[in-house]
Design an enzyme around this catalytic site. Structure first.
Site, short mmCIF file in Angstrom:
data_model
loop_
_atom_site.label_atom_id
_atom_site.label_comp_id
_atom_site.label_asym_id
_atom_site.label_seq_id
_atom_site.Cartn_x
_atom_site.Cartn_y
_atom_site.Cartn_z
N HIS A 19 31.13 37.14 40.13
CA HIS A 19 31.19 36.31 38.85
C HIS A 19 30.41 35.07 39.10
CE1 HIS A 19 34.70 38.59 37.17
NE2 HIS A 19 34.95 38.74 38.53
N HIS A 197 37.54 45.48 35.46
CA HIS A 197 38.53 45.13 36.56
C HIS A 197 39.87 45.97 36.28
CE1 HIS A 197 36.06 41.70 37.26
NE2 HIS A 197 36.59 41.12 37.95
N GLU A 200 43.68 45.43 40.01
CA GLU A 200 43.93 44.12 40.78
C GLU A 200 45.32 43.66 40.85
OE1 GLU A 200 41.66 40.81 39.43
OE2 GLU A 200 41.38 39.64 40.97
N ASP A 278 33.67 38.31 44.55
CA ASP A 278 34.28 37.92 43.69
C ASP A 278 33.87 36.51 43.19
OD1 ASP A 278 35.90 38.48 41.37
OD2 ASP A 278 37.87 38.48 42.48
N1 ADE Z 1 37.36 36.28 36.61
C1 ADE Z 1 36.79 35.92 37.66
N2 ADE Z 1 37.32 36.39 38.62
C2 ADE Z 1 37.99 37.11 38.25
C3 ADE Z 1 38.95 38.31 38.98
N3 ADE Z 1 39.25 38.31 40.28
N4 ADE Z 1 39.94 39.06 38.15
C4 ADE Z 1 39.95 38.71 36.93
N5 ADE Z 1 38.98 38.00 36.21
C5 ADE Z 1 38.32 37.35 37.05
ZN ZN Z 2 36.05 39.86 39.75
#
Ligand code: ADE
Ligand code: ZN
Length: 336
Positions: A19, A197, A200, A278
């Site tokens: 990101h 995503h 997670e 990330d």
């Molecule tokens: N935005 C930035 N990092 C993130 C993550 N690890 N999971 C979800 N949204 C995000």
């Molecule tokens: Zn992410």
């Protein structure tokens, strides 16, 4: 550094889960705050870093969205991107597919043009400076509604030929992929790639929805898919790439300690896992820091597989992938 970590550090690699807003280092945050005349609630960079203690994803997101407030102008987005690419090039990243969160900025009155043109400027400069190629992935914030995602996609239309695909990020629990079924269907019609995503913090069923409803080309994180053996088999058989983020998983308490990280089990199950940073400014390191963290669990062959997977799972064309794989082979041969 151990020999294996040194070997991993020099491997040619692609980064597929980054990101760009999460690469905002506290030093740049202060510089942009000064440039834009914005007050930030910290006295110095050490105070900012000390605030980076998270017990889950939402803890992190709250501080991450506040940090992004210093990003206002096209030059800010250019500088942000270039700072990341300089770091990535030093970690032998040859190609990066970077996420950006337009809604975080447009909601504050920053024009879409400033965001995208600034990032594109940084990307062009990175190619000149380092030969590092990159693509953009426009992410929808899943805590916002479908209508907001649609208007964001609409606002990005003038740059559609510069955007590789769409993604889905932000607060996972309670915001299942199916909430965005129609906007992802529109992305299919527009010829955009799709990533999301999933797994997670969310359950394996969210991964299934991302596959079946969003028609994803790549899975971001995917850790909790490991709870469902039939899903693991499905992901492995289809060659789905997983963009795994070890230090992120540690900092957001997705794993209790780094030795408990599932990366080795993922590779052993035949999953096309990759290693990524990330939000490196928040999670304690860039891509080679992530490789360094997991190297003790892995073999040399695993590290080569991870580097190969990063190109096989990328949106590069076949010729570029073949060239990158040859570069990895040459590196491995030169470092017996
Ligand atoms: N935005 C930035 N990092 C993130 C993550 N690890 N999971 C979800 N949204 C995000
Ligand atoms: Zn992410």
């Amino acid at each position: 550094m151990t020999d294996l970590a040194t070997f991993a550090a020099g491997l040619p690699k692609a980064e597929l889960h980054l990101h760009i807003e999460g690469s905002l280092e506290p030093e740049l945050m202060f510089a942009l705050a000064a440039r834009n005349g914005i007050a930030i609630p910290f006295a110095n960079v050490d105070e900012v870093r000390a605030a980076y203690e998270f017990s889950n994803l939402q803890d992190f997101l709250d501080i991450y969205y506040r940090g992004a407030d210093v990003l206002r102008t096209q030059a800010d987005f250019r500088d942000l991107a270039l700072a990341y690419f300089d770091r990535a090039a030093a970690d032998t990243v040859r190609h990066a597919e970077i996420f950006f969160d337009p809604q975080t900025h447009t909601a504050r009155g920053v024009p879409m043009a400033a965001v995208i043109e600034g990032l594109l400027e940084g990307m062009a400069e990175a190619e000149t400076r380092h030969g590092l190629t990159s693509r953009l992935i426009l992410c929808f914030l899943r805590h916002l509604d479908e209508a907001d995602a649609f208007s964001t996609l609409e606002a990005a239309m003038p740059w559609l030929d510069r955007i590789a695909g769409v993604g889905l990020d932000s607060s996972e629990m309670g915001h299942p992929p199916e909430k965005f079924a129609r906007v992802f269907a529109r992305a299919v019609d527009l010829g955009l790639a799709r990533v999301a995503h999933a797994g997670e913090e969310g359950p394996p069923d969210y991964v299934v929805q991302a596959l079946d409803v969003l028609k994803i080309d790549r899975l971001d994180h995917g850790n909790r898919a490991m709870e469902d053996p039939s899903l693991v088999t499905r992901l492995a058989r289809s060659g789905m790439a997983l963009t795994v983020c070890p230090l992120s998983n540690l900092k957001l308490c997705v794993v209790p300690h780094i030795d408990a990280h599932p990366i080795r089990a993922m590779l052993a199950a035949g999953l096309r896992a990759t290693v990524n940073s990330d939000d490196p400014a928040y999670f304690g390191g860039y891509i080679n820091d992530n490789f360094r963290a997991i190297a003790p669990q892995l073999s040399r062959a695993d590290l080569v597989t991870l580097a190969r997977n990063s190109f096989l799972g990328s949106f590069l064309d076949d010729a570029a992938v073949t060239a990158a794989l040859a570069e990895i082979d040459a590196y491995a041969a030169a470092h017996p």
